[in-house]
Design an enzyme around this catalytic site. Structure first.
Site, PDB file in Angstrom:
ATOM      1  N   GLY A 128       0.822  -1.204   0.000  1.00 39.59           N
ATOM      2  CA  GLY A 128       0.000   0.000   0.000  1.00 39.59           C
ATOM      3  C   GLY A 128       0.858   1.257   0.000  1.00 39.59           C
ATOM      4  O   GLY A 128       0.616   2.192  -0.766  1.00 39.59           O
ATOM      5  N   SER A 143      -7.840   5.900   4.008  1.00 36.65           N
ATOM      6  CA  SER A 143      -6.414   5.667   4.249  1.00 36.65           C
ATOM      7  C   SER A 143      -5.702   7.000   4.335  1.00 36.65           C
ATOM      8  O   SER A 143      -6.022   7.926   3.576  1.00 36.65           O
ATOM      9  CB  SER A 143      -5.820   4.848   3.098  1.00 36.65           C
ATOM     10  N   GLN A 203      -2.602   7.159   3.589  1.00 35.41           N
ATOM     11  CA  GLN A 203      -1.485   7.048   2.640  1.00 35.41           C
ATOM     12  C   GLN A 203      -1.671   7.963   1.437  1.00 35.41           C
ATOM     13  O   GLN A 203      -0.694   8.417   0.835  1.00 35.41           O
ATOM     14  CB  GLN A 203      -1.332   5.594   2.188  1.00 35.41           C
ATOM     15  N   ASP A 229      -2.759  -0.942  12.818  1.00 32.50           N
ATOM     16  CA  ASP A 229      -1.958  -2.126  12.476  1.00 32.50           C
ATOM     17  C   ASP A 229      -1.733  -3.009  13.704  1.00 32.50           C
ATOM     18  O   ASP A 229      -1.299  -4.162  13.567  1.00 32.50           O
ATOM     19  CB  ASP A 229      -0.591  -1.737  11.882  1.00 32.50           C
ATOM     20  N   ARG A 278      -9.668  -7.212   7.668  1.00 33.45           N
ATOM     21  CA  ARG A 278      -9.025  -7.623   8.923  1.00 33.45           C
ATOM     22  C   ARG A 278     -10.022  -7.793  10.065  1.00 33.45           C
ATOM     23  O   ARG A 278      -9.788  -8.603  10.963  1.00 33.45           O
ATOM     24  CB  ARG A 278      -7.926  -6.615   9.307  1.00 33.45           C
TER      25      ARG A 278
END
Ligand SMILES: O=C(O)C1=C[C@@H](OP(=O)(O)O)[C@@H](O)[C@H](O)C1
Ligand SMILES: C=C(OP(=O)(O)O)C(=O)O
Length: 418
Positions: free
Chosen positions: A97, A170, A172, A308, A339
């Site tokens: 990612g 996200s 990111q 995470d 997840r």
């Protein structure tokens, strides 16, 4: 590595000092900033794993020269002047990612066309926000398969300036835009259109950019340049969560060296979560130590900043004395796998009462039965669920090799705890 790995229960509480490999997130930021700097940078404490090898290859495709000194955990990067570079062909971000979301804006700096693609798993993850943002700042964007997903082609140069991007899927996307920002004619000035998840990663982005000579004010970066740097990368705090979790569930001690109070990584706060559960935590300038006590309390915790480590907590929560509710992490359904669904399914397979919630999960403590856990090609499923095997008999991890994404030596290091 064989297809299944049996985890041996510990015969006594863990008592260990460990130093996990370098931070994936810092490594991939430093590789990119170094590649965009005019000159030669030396990165030490580098993580060598699939995600960071993907970034090393990607910045090589942009035109940077990357020399690996793997036994010294060092990489030397000679950067490029993106203003004079053409398109970079096709870049394979594999499962990463960070590589893909950081590379798309960087590729938009080049005066040409670059295709970014990845594994089937990465092709299933969302990219719409960054692709939309790149269009706003003047890049050509082609979605080569489905709208909002990889593979995608970017044609630059993007001119930069004001841009809107969402924050709830996200962080990111935002980090990638900020890192490319100084090399755009108009710099970049980002406005978030929805609440930001994984906030500490954006702070990390700013800190690494600062180490390479670029200052971000709010979410604004003026046009400028990166300076090459000698940069030391700390151990990975998400990787450390497994060892700290092991201390908590066995009533033992683990010290993680290299992760001190000045860490750039939000995931060091996993130790705070264990502290709330009753573990005792010592923090110094260069280490964090967790000592488990006689009992662990179940807690109610928002992990939107440190998601995470949510699967790590799910495994730890099995051994608490009351239910643990994790909130704020609905967005982790869009990571390597769903997840939330995966961790609940696997704990239930072991006979644990685990419940999926829209924004997280609730884990009730219990005695896990012998189980072969499926890992969904998700390194964090494998690493987290292995903790259960330190306390319970008959625990096996399917496809243990999936840890290569961020921590190839994980099971070797875990075995040293015994
Ligand atoms: O910027 C980064 O280095 C990362 C940000 C987080 O992703 P999201 O922002 O998608 O939550 C995290 O889960 C990932 O492992 C690394
Ligand atoms: C979500 C992760 O990685 P990425 O988004 O960088 O692929 C992770 O390492 O848990």
């Amino acid at each position: 590595m064989s297809d299944v790995l049996a985890v041996a229960p510990l015969t006594r509480p863990v008592d260990a000092t460990v130093r996990p490999p370098g931070s994936k997130s810092i490594t991939n930021r430093a590789l990119l900033c170094a590649a965009l700097a005019d000159g030669t940078s030396t990165l030490s404490g580098v993580l060598f794993a699939d995600d960071t090898r993907a970034m090393m290859s990607a910045v090589g495709a942009l035109g940077a020269t990357v020399t690996l000194f793997e036994s010294d955990r060092t990489v030397v990067v000679r950067g490029i002047d993106p203003g004079t570079a053409g398109g970079a062909g096709t870049i394979d971000a594999r499962q990463s990612g960070t590589t893909s979301r950081f590379l798309l804006p960087a590729a938009a700096l080049l005066g040409g066309r670059t295709v970014v693609d990845g594994s089937e798993q990465l092709r299933a993850r969302p990219f719409g926000p960054v692709l939309g943002a790149l269009r706003q700042i003047g890049a050509g964007v082609e979605e080569l398969d489905r709208p909002g997903f990889l593979p995608a082609a970017v044609t630059g140069p993007a001119h930069g300036g004001p841009v809107e991007v969402s924050g709830h899927i996200s962080s990111q996307f935002l980090s990638g835009l900020l890192m490319a920002g100084p090399l755009m004619d108009r710099g970049i000035d980002v406005t978030l259109t929805s609440p930001l998840v994984s906030v500490p990663y954006v702070e990390m982005t700013k800190a690494v950019m600062a180490a390479f000579g670029v200052t971000v004010t709010g979410l604004t970066v003026p046009a400028g340049a990166y300076r090459p740097a000698d940069f030391a990368i700390e151990p990975d705090a998400s990787a450390a969560s497994y060892f700290l979790g092991a201390a908590a569930i066995t009533g033992g001690r683990v010290t993680v060296s290299g992760l001190g109070t000045g860490s750039l990584q939000g995931d060091v706060r996993f130790a705070d979560v264990l502290e709330r559960m009753g573990a005792s935590v010592t923090r110094t300038a260069d280490a964090v130590t967790v000592r488990g006590g006689d009992r662990l309390r179940g807690i109610d915790v928002d992990m939107a900043d440190i998601s995470d480590t949510a699967q790590t907590l799910a495994a730890v929560a099995v051994f608490a004395d009351g239910p643990t509710r994790v909130r704020g992490i609905g967005f982790i359904r869009g990571k390597e796998t769903d997840r939330v669904g995966a961790v609940v399914t696997e704990l239930r397979r072991a006979g644990i009462d685990a419940v999926e919630d829209p924004d997280g999960f609730t884990i009730h403590p219990g005695a896990p039965r012998p189980t072969r856990f499926a890992t969904y090609d998700d390194h964090r499923m494998a690493m987290s669920l292995s903790l259960i095997g330190l306390r319970a008999h008959g625990i096996e991890i399917a496809d243990p090799g999936c840890v290569a994404k961020t921590y190839p030596a994980y099971f070797t290091d875990l075995a040293t705890l015994g």
